[in-house]
Design an enzyme around this catalytic site. Sequence first.
Site, mmCIF file in Angstrom:
data_model
loop_
_atom_site.group_PDB
_atom_site.id
_atom_site.type_symbol
_atom_site.label_atom_id
_atom_site.label_comp_id
_atom_site.label_asym_id
_atom_site.label_seq_id
_atom_site.Cartn_x
_atom_site.Cartn_y
_atom_site.Cartn_z
ATOM 1 N N CYS A 296 0.822 -1.210 0.000
ATOM 2 C CA CYS A 296 0.000 0.000 0.000
ATOM 3 C C CYS A 296 0.857 1.262 0.000
ATOM 4 O O CYS A 296 0.417 2.306 -0.477
ATOM 5 C CB CYS A 296 -0.949 0.006 1.199
ATOM 6 N N HIS A 768 -0.965 0.505 7.575
ATOM 7 C CA HIS A 768 -1.561 0.644 6.249
ATOM 8 C C HIS A 768 -1.467 2.102 5.803
ATOM 9 O O HIS A 768 -1.520 3.025 6.623
ATOM 10 C CB HIS A 768 -3.034 0.211 6.311
#
EC number: 3.4.19.12
Length: 808
Positions: A296, A768
């Site tokens: 990510c 994330h």
Amino acid sequence: MTFSQKEDSEGGLYVCMNTFLGFGREHIERHYRKTGQCVYLHLKRHVIEKVPGASGGALPKRRNAKLFLDLEISSDLNSDDFEYEDEAKLVIFPDHYEISLPNIEELPALVTIACDALLSAKSPYRKQEPDSWEEELQASKHAKTLVQLDNGVRIPPSGWKCSKCDLRENLWLNLTDGSVLCGKWFFDGSGGNGHAMEHYKETGYPLAVKLGTITPDGADVYSFDEEEPVLDPHIAKHLAHFGIDMLQMQVTENGLRDNDIKPRVSEWEVIQEAGVKLKPMYGPGYTGMKNLGNSCYLNAVMQAIFSIPEFQRAYVGNLPRIFDYSPLDPTQDFNTQMAKLGHGLLSGQYSKPPMKSELIEQVMKEEHKPQHNGISPRMFKAFISKGHPEFSSNRQQDAQEFFLHLINLVERNPVGSENPSDVFRFLVEERTQCCQSRKVRYTERVDYIMQLPVAMEAATNKDELIAYELKRREAEAARRPLPELVRAKIPFSACLQAFSEPSNVEDFWSSALQAKSAGVKTSRFASFPEYLVVQIKKFTFGLDWIPKKLDVSIDMPDFLDISHLRARGLQPGEEELPDIAPPIVIPDDPRALDIDESSVMQLAEMGFPLEACRKAVYYTGNLGAEVAFNWIIAHMEEPDFAEPLVIPAFGEVASSGAAALGAVGLDNQPPEEMVAIIISMGFQRNLAIQALKATNNNLERALEWIFSHPDPEEESDPALDTMDMENNANANILAETGSEGPRIKDGPGRYELFGFISHMGTSTMSGHYVCHLRKEGRWVIYNDLRVCASERPPKDLGYIYFYHRIPS
């Protein structure tokens, strides 16, 4: 055997039977004309999708599928909902004569064998999925009963080296006695001297953990007795014995860790805008990217990069030209991969709303969920991370480090006359003053990111923070649920003030005093970039080894004016420090010199490669970060700038050390054996030398260079060629150098926010990343494959912010 590919949306893949390189239909003719190769294997894959029928049966729905292309749709083609039919033909050019396979009657045995080998080969991006990932590690039989010696050993969070040979790479911590020793030697010359194995043979202590792999999720553990990597269910306890406080957490089904969820629920929910029904966005510029397992950070950075017009023009606008002049193996060409990724994100071909019939089908199946198309950047990630110890792994990485890595690659691979990274580049003026003599030195350096410190002391809700901390400790002691998180609120003005304040220079060497002295440094902008990238320095290391994040809320402004930070240069009444270099200390035995790790980390925080920082400190005799910084500026264009430090043997002086003393190499000609190899292929000697010089003596890249430069230039004077190579070698940061210095786009210091990247989790090694961008007058959230209109953009929780200059 593997082969490379060029995307072809309809015609499958053509593989040259001589070079085993693959091309789409639009490129095969050019390859034939260029090389004269006339035999190709044409591969097509048809996917039969099982679609529920009216009677509950399965009706086959046939469609063409791209053959393992990098820009694949996000559907899982490995699920049970699909079946495949492969089609292969042998094509003879120039008449396009086709022979269906298998056909052992018409073809010679050698051709049949070659075809079979190609048909069983893996595609390039599948190389990223080693078989070892699919093997489940078994718990070691020694883990439960491991005896740990109570010898008082405590392992520091950095500065490790083998206790027997002083190596600093591939180090293993023995979990019985705390010995730090190097691993085995590998066939490619990397690794170590095998002292960890020797220690096991002497002591019988069975388990060791690799330093540098310890994260809140676990670590790489090896059992010498069982002769294989193993799991240690008690790894946190075993590490704590040596003072390493590893967070104990379990991975949940959705990949998030327990401590990421419980104490930081608000952060995850706020940044991802959970609990709010977000409207999916489709079309050009609204294409998601598949998460390839903790990728990510890459997805967020590339979404921001390709929202900038200069990058769009350089790669997507030049896509036909880039494809036409790409090398035979496009998987190894940076510009081809950038153009391909940019086209996937901006074309809109991979971001289309679902058809009405599909929506009806979803409702009937009670599975009504927004269908997010997207691209899978496997080939891009494989290339851009190749050879990098961190980005080539499957672990989470720092988005800021990846941004600088990407800029480095952009600098080293120019697209025509336009360098899109120019928009980020700016000059920093550093004023250093000797506190005793009061004399000053002004220097300039290139940078791409403005790093803002977090001024925790300026928090406006200190009373709430103190009360929350007391409640949290009480809850932990009583094993009760933690109270609702209270986040420190920091004014942006305080962070900007902290950036502009003078800082102490560790181990400052004063040329006026010819000795070490106290010094202070102040940084200002010598130029303002067209696009200002601001990083909030939230991450730090604790003494417990664990990277920590400052969980703060900063009121980042939509409009930013930093005009007051403009550099002024030498002022009236100031006296400059003499331009005298400090003495370079090289001991009789260079291996006896211990490297000052604090100076190394100071330089690494500026964005320079860690190994380059270690070499700078080593070759300047541990005289401090200031002196080592000057060494970096002088040597950053060398081809081995970021290569690991090689300590010379006794009585020898490494080449970089000689350079530090002022020695200049006179023989920069390419190795004669490489020149001979290229000449043996039928190319002229001057072309071989030019190609090797242009590619830093990389034989494979030199052949690609020759292929893309078919017209040899006139032979030039070798001495001039040598000087030209020295003056124009690609650097880690300064790619465009010369008498006028790097190309700078200066202008006013007023900016407007158009994007930011946020991080959720406790450290850069976990969590994330999500990207928010302002497009067409509204904010859009890019959460991997999920692209939606943002309702509540969390601008106060960002990690990296992107501003563009406001025209005067």
